[in-house]
Design a protein around this motif. Structure first.
Motif, PDB file in Angstrom:
ATOM      1  N   UNK A  22       0.815  -1.195  -0.106  1.00 60.62           N
ATOM      2  CA  UNK A  22      -0.012   0.104   0.075  1.00 60.62           C
ATOM      3  C   UNK A  22       0.835   1.105  -0.097  1.00 60.62           C
ATOM      4  N   UNK A  23       1.812   1.312   0.866  1.00 62.08           N
ATOM      5  CA  UNK A  23       2.745   2.272   0.951  1.00 62.08           C
ATOM      6  C   UNK A  23       3.467   2.709  -0.464  1.00 62.08           C
ATOM      7  N   UNK A  24       4.257   1.576  -0.875  1.00 62.28           N
ATOM      8  CA  UNK A  24       4.711   1.594  -2.085  1.00 62.28           C
ATOM      9  C   UNK A  24       4.129   2.014  -3.082  1.00 62.28           C
ATOM     10  N   UNK A  25       2.940   1.559  -3.222  1.00 63.05           N
ATOM     11  CA  UNK A  25       2.220   1.874  -4.599  1.00 63.05           C
ATOM     12  C   UNK A  25       1.599   3.573  -4.528  1.00 63.05           C
ATOM     13  N   UNK A  26       1.248   3.914  -3.353  1.00 63.92           N
ATOM     14  CA  UNK A  26       1.127   5.319  -3.018  1.00 63.92           C
ATOM     15  C   UNK A  26       2.151   6.175  -3.296  1.00 63.92           C
ATOM     16  N   UNK A 164      -6.271  -9.720  -9.183  1.00 60.33           N
ATOM     17  CA  UNK A 164      -5.683  -8.358  -9.330  1.00 60.33           C
ATOM     18  C   UNK A 164      -4.528  -8.108  -9.890  1.00 60.33           C
ATOM     19  N   UNK A 165      -3.383  -8.936  -9.303  1.00 55.85           N
ATOM     20  CA  UNK A 165      -2.113  -9.127  -9.756  1.00 55.85           C
ATOM     21  C   UNK A 165      -2.058  -9.596 -11.234  1.00 55.85           C
ATOM     22  N   UNK A 166      -2.834 -10.427 -11.753  1.00 58.32           N
ATOM     23  CA  UNK A 166      -2.776 -10.628 -13.193  1.00 58.32           C
ATOM     24  C   UNK A 166      -3.392  -9.436 -13.963  1.00 58.32           C
ATOM     25  N   UNK A 174      -2.001   1.420 -12.445  1.00 53.60           N
ATOM     26  CA  UNK A 174      -3.469   1.838 -12.127  1.00 53.60           C
ATOM     27  C   UNK A 174      -3.295   1.853 -10.535  1.00 53.60           C
ATOM     28  N   UNK A 175      -3.385   3.278  -9.840  1.00 55.41           N
ATOM     29  CA  UNK A 175      -3.282   3.075  -8.579  1.00 55.41           C
ATOM     30  C   UNK A 175      -4.353   2.311  -7.674  1.00 55.41           C
ATOM     31  N   UNK A 176      -5.787   2.555  -8.390  1.00 58.08           N
ATOM     32  CA  UNK A 176      -6.780   1.858  -7.861  1.00 58.08           C
ATOM     33  C   UNK A 176      -6.787   0.256  -7.907  1.00 58.08           C
ATOM     34  N   UNK A 177      -6.309  -0.279  -8.876  1.00 56.05           N
ATOM     35  CA  UNK A 177      -6.081  -1.585  -8.921  1.00 56.05           C
ATOM     36  C   UNK A 177      -4.966  -2.063  -8.214  1.00 56.05           C
ATOM     37  N   UNK A 178      -4.064  -1.389  -7.875  1.00 57.48           N
ATOM     38  CA  UNK A 178      -2.728  -1.633  -7.001  1.00 57.48           C
ATOM     39  C   UNK A 178      -3.331  -1.622  -5.639  1.00 57.48           C
ATOM     40  N   UNK A 179      -4.103  -0.551  -5.192  1.00 57.44           N
ATOM     41  CA  UNK A 179      -4.348  -0.558  -3.747  1.00 57.44           C
ATOM     42  C   UNK A 179      -5.483  -1.676  -3.465  1.00 57.44           C
TER      43      UNK A 179
ATOM     44  N   UNK B 118      -8.267   8.785  -9.365  1.00 53.94           N
ATOM     45  CA  UNK B 118      -9.459   8.711 -10.281  1.00 53.94           C
ATOM     46  C   UNK B 118      -9.840   7.170 -10.131  1.00 53.94           C
ATOM     47  N   UNK B 119     -11.192   7.122  -9.799  1.00 50.65           N
ATOM     48  CA  UNK B 119     -11.889   5.861  -9.850  1.00 50.65           C
ATOM     49  C   UNK B 119     -12.164   5.284  -8.567  1.00 50.65           C
ATOM     50  N   UNK B 120     -11.619   5.991  -7.500  1.00 52.21           N
ATOM     51  CA  UNK B 120     -11.649   5.316  -6.169  1.00 52.21           C
ATOM     52  C   UNK B 120     -13.495   5.370  -5.878  1.00 52.21           C
TER      53      UNK B 120
END
Lengths: 271, 271, 271, 271
Positions: A22-26, A164-166, A174-179, B118-120
C-alpha cells in the motif's frame, strides 16, 4: 499449522506485506503525479524498495522451506517412506513458499535487468497467489461447516488477489487496482488471525462449529476486515498526497530502502 | 425485513438511486459530446450532483445504521450478550449501510480533492454492492424453493452491478456501461418490490412456494423488470440528446444541484 | 415447441441471422481496410444493411409475439386465469421475441440518430441473448439426461454469443470478435436443428435418452457444428478480401440493402 | 489411450509445442525490442517459423486422424454400425486433431496472405484448446476419485491455455501473456506424462485411487510442474535477451526455419 501460532505467523507476513505494498504504490503514484512531464522510468527510491521487497521474499521463502522441512516432526526432505507419503502438509507449505520466493526473484530481476519483460513480477506474484489458493481449495473439503466456511472466505481474498495481480500485468500503474491488490493482502493477513481466533481460541470456550449464527457472524466479520483496509488506504492516500514532493526529496537523502521508508513515515507523522 | 415494508424501503432507495444515476450519466454524456474540444474536466453542475449524491449516501447510511441499532427490538450496539450473538440480521444490514456510506464519502472526496486517485468512487461503490451480494448469498441458503430462487435473481442484479462499477474504474466515461450499471440499480429496486409482493402479498392468497409454475413466472418477470429500465433509459436518452446544449445553460442559472435537476426535468417536459 | 418444426423455425432464423452478420461484418471490415485514410464513418451500404436488419428484427419479433399469443391454444394475452398461470411457455417465448425486437429498434435508432451512444445496439443484442439463455437455463432442469445435455450445449452458444456482443460494446470493429459472435449465431441455429433431429426424429427409432454413447456423440457433434461455421467464415473472408474495392463500387449502384447484398454475392460467385 | 503410451504421445507433442512457442515468442520479443524504431512488420525468420509450425500442425493433425481411423481396431470412417455408434473415442480424438489442423491452416494463411484479419490464428488455437477441454470435460465424469481429479487438473491447463490464446487476439505482442500461454502447453504436456505414470505405472504397485493422500500429492505435483516451466522460461529469457541482435544476424544466414532454430540454440549454448 493446527494451532493459533500457525495462523498468526502467515497472517503477520501477509498483513505486513499488504501494508508495505500500500505504502509503496501510493508513494509511486504521487511521485508520478508530481513529475513535471510524467517521466516514465522507475525512481531510485522505488528501485531500492523493490530490491528490499524481493530480497526479503526470497529470504523468507528460503527460511520457510527450511523450517517446514527440518522441524523435528518435519519430512526432512524425504517425500516417500515405506510406500506412503511423508508429511504432505509440510510439503504443500514448502510449495507455496517456493512460489513466493520465485515472485521475489522475478521482482529483483525485473528491477535490475532492463531487458526482463515488463510485468513478469506481477505474473509470478499472481501465480504464487493462485497456487496458494489452489492448494487451499483441495485442502478445505470435508471439514466441519464453520471451519470450511472460514477457509472459503480466505479463498475469496486469495483468488481476488491473484486476479488483481494478473490484471496489473496488462493495466500498468493503475493506483486503484494496485491498492485493491494490496488491500486483499492485508485482508488475507487479518483473516488468518481471525481463523486462528475462531478455531483455536486463546481463552474462553470453543466455538460451536455447526451453529448457523456463528457462520452468519463470520461472514459479516469478513466484510468488517475489508473496512479496516479501506480506512488504512484512505489515511495513507490523504497523508502522502499532501506531501508528494517532499517524498522524493526525503528519498534522495537516505541510503537504504528500509530506513528511507521509516524516515518517510516519521516525516508524515511530524507534519 | 420480514414484511412488505422491509422490502419496499430498500427497493425505493435503489430505484431512486438508479434513476438519479441514469439522469446524471446521460447529462454528463451529452455535456461531453457538446463540448467544442472535448474538455476533460468535470462541469460545475456535475460536481454539485456528486456532492448531493455523496452527501445523501452518507446521511442515509448514518440514519440506516442508527435505525437498525436503536429500534426497540434492535441490538442497541451490543454484539454479544450472554454468550450468544445479538440480532445478527440488524448487524448485517448496518454493515451494508456502512459500505454505501463509505462509497458516498469516496465520491465526495474524489470530487473535492484533485489528488484523490481517479476511480476510487467506483471501486468503493463496487465494493458496497459486492458486500451486499456477499452477505445476501450466505443468507438465502436453506429456504423454500421459490424464496431462494427470487433472492438468487436479486443476486444477478447485485453482482452484475458490482461488476459494472468495477469495470467503470478502468473504462471511464463509457455511457453504455454507465447506463447498464444504473439500470441494474433500478432493476434491483423494482425487484425488491417484487420480492415483497410475492413473499408478503398485500392482498389475496399466499403464493405456493414450491410450485414450478410460480418459479417459471418469477424468472420471466425478472426479464420484464429489465425491459422497464431499458424503456426508461431510451426515453431519457432521446429527451436529453435533443437539448444537450440547453442543459448547460440551464445549469449555469441554478444554484443547488437538486433544484437544477428539477428545473432541467421541467425543461425537458416543457419541450 | 415440442416438435421438430418448433425447433426448425428458430433454428432457421438464427442460422440466417448468423450468415447475414458474417457477410455484413466481413464487408464492413474490407471496406475499412481499403479506405485510403481509414475513414471513420459508416458507409451508406452498411447503413442500408443496418436498417434492413433492424427492421426485420422488429417485424419478426412482432409477428412472433402475435403468433405465440393468438394461436388457437395460446394464452390470448391473458396471464392469469382462475388463480393459475396461463401458458407460461408461450409467454416466455414472447419475452424472448420482445428483447430481439428491442435490439432491432436500438440498431435502427443508433444508425439513424447520430446522438444515440455508440454501442447501444450491441448492448441490447447482448441482453436479448442473455435473456434467452437465462430463461432456457431454468427451463431445462429436471429433464432426461440427453435432453438436458443437448439444451445445455445450446446454452454454451447462447451465453457465448451474449459475452461476444457485450465485448463488442468496448472493443469496436474487431473483425475476429465480430466473426466469433456471428459464428455463435450460426452454431445456435444449426444446433436448434440438431435438437429437433435428436428429440423428434423425422424417421427411424427414438433416441435412447439415458445412453452414455448418445451423450458422447452429441457432445462431439456440437464441435462439428462449430467447424461448419469456421469453414463458412474462411470462404467468405477469402472471397471478399480479394474484391474489397469492388464491393463499394457495387454498393453505390444498388438501391436497397437486400438487393445489393444479392448482387454482391452474385459478383463474388462470378469471379 | 488407456495405457502409458497413449498419454506419452500427446504429452510429448504438447510439451514440444510449448517449448517451440516459448522460444518463438522470446525471439520475436527481443527482435522487437532491438528494432531501432519498433518496426511493426513480421521479420522473415518469424515467417519461416510460422510456416514450419503451421505446416507441422496440419501434417500432424492429418496423420493423427488417419491413425485414429485406420488402426486395426479403429472405426475405419464408419460412424454408425448396426444401430449403435462405432468407436466414439477415436472419433473424439479425430475431432480434436481436426481443430489443431484448422489452427495450423489459419496460422499459415494469416502469415501468407496480408488480408487475413489479424488474430485469426490465435482465435482458432483458442478454439482448438476449448474443444479439447470441452470433450475432456464430459469424458471424465463418473471415474474413481483420483482419476477424475488428475484429469480435472489437466482441464485447468487446457482451459487456461484457451483463455490465454483468446486474450492474445485482443492484447497483441504481450510477451508475458504469450509466455503464460506457451507455459500452459508445456504444463499440459508434462501433465499428460504424469497421468500416464499415475494411472498406468511402468513399474511398482498400482496407485490407490481413493486414498486422500494421493490426491493431496497429485495436487501439489501439479504446482511443481508449473515451476518447471517458469524455470525454463527464465533460462530462455536470460539467454536470448543478451544476444537479441545476434539472433537476427544468425537468422539471415540460414535457409530453413528448423535449421536456423537449431543453429540459434547452438549459438546460445556456445556463449
Amino acid at each position: 499449522m493446527a494451532n493459533f501460532g500457525g495462523h498468526a505467523i502467515p497472517g503477520s507476513f501477509f498483513f505486513l506485506f499488504g501494508v508495505w505494498l500500500t505504502v509503496k504504490h501510493i508513494l509511486h503514484h504521487y511521485w508520478r503525479v508530481h513529475q513535471p512531464k510524467r517521466r516514465q522510468g522507475t525512481p531510485p527510491f522505488l528501485k531500492k524498495m523493490h530490491y528490499f521487497e524481493g530480497g526479503l521474499q526470497i529470504f523468507a521463502a528460503f527460511v520457510g522451506i527450511m523450517v517446514e522441512q527440518f522441524v523435528p516432526d518435519g519430512p526432512h526432505a524425504r517425500l516417500v517412506s515405506g510406500g506412503s507419503w511423508v508429511k504432505l502438509m509440510n510439503w504443500q507449505h514448502c510449495t507455496m513458499y517456493l512460489y513466493f520466493g520465485i515472485a521475489g526473484f522475478a521482482l529483483v530481476a525485473s528491477t535490475a535487468i532492463k531487458l526482463v519483460p515488463v510485468g513478469v513480477d506481477r505474473l509470478t506474484l499472481s501465480m504464487a497467489l493462485f497456487v496458494e489458493g489452489f492448494l487451499f481449495y483441495y485442502h478445505v473439503a470435508m471439514r466441519p461447516h464453520l471451519d470450511a466456511h472460514i477457509h472459503t472466505l480466505l479463498l475469496v481474498a486469495v483468488f481476488g488477489g491473484a486476479a488483481c495481480s494478473m490484471l496489473e500485468v496488462f493495466i500498468r500503474h493503475n493506483i486503484v487496482l494496485e491498492l485493491l491488490g494490496a488491500g486483499l493482502f492485508i485482508l488475507q493477513g487479518t483473516w488468518f488471525y481471525q481463523i486462528g481466533f475462531v478455531l483455536y481460541p486463546l481463552s474462553g470456550p470453543q466455538w460451536e462449529l455447526e451453529q448457523h449464527d456463528n457462520i452468519m457472524f463470520v461472514t459479516m466479520c469478513f466484510c468488517w476486515h475489508l473496512v479496516i483496509h479501506i480506512v488504512f488506504s484512505i489515511v495513507c492516500t490523504v497523508r502522502f498526497s499532501a506531501n508528494g514532493r517532499d517524498i522524493e526529496i526525503g528519498m534522495r537523502n537516505t541510503s537504504s530502502a528500509s530506513s528511507s521508508q521509516k524516515s518517510l513515515l516519521q516525516e508524515s507523522e511530524e507534519d
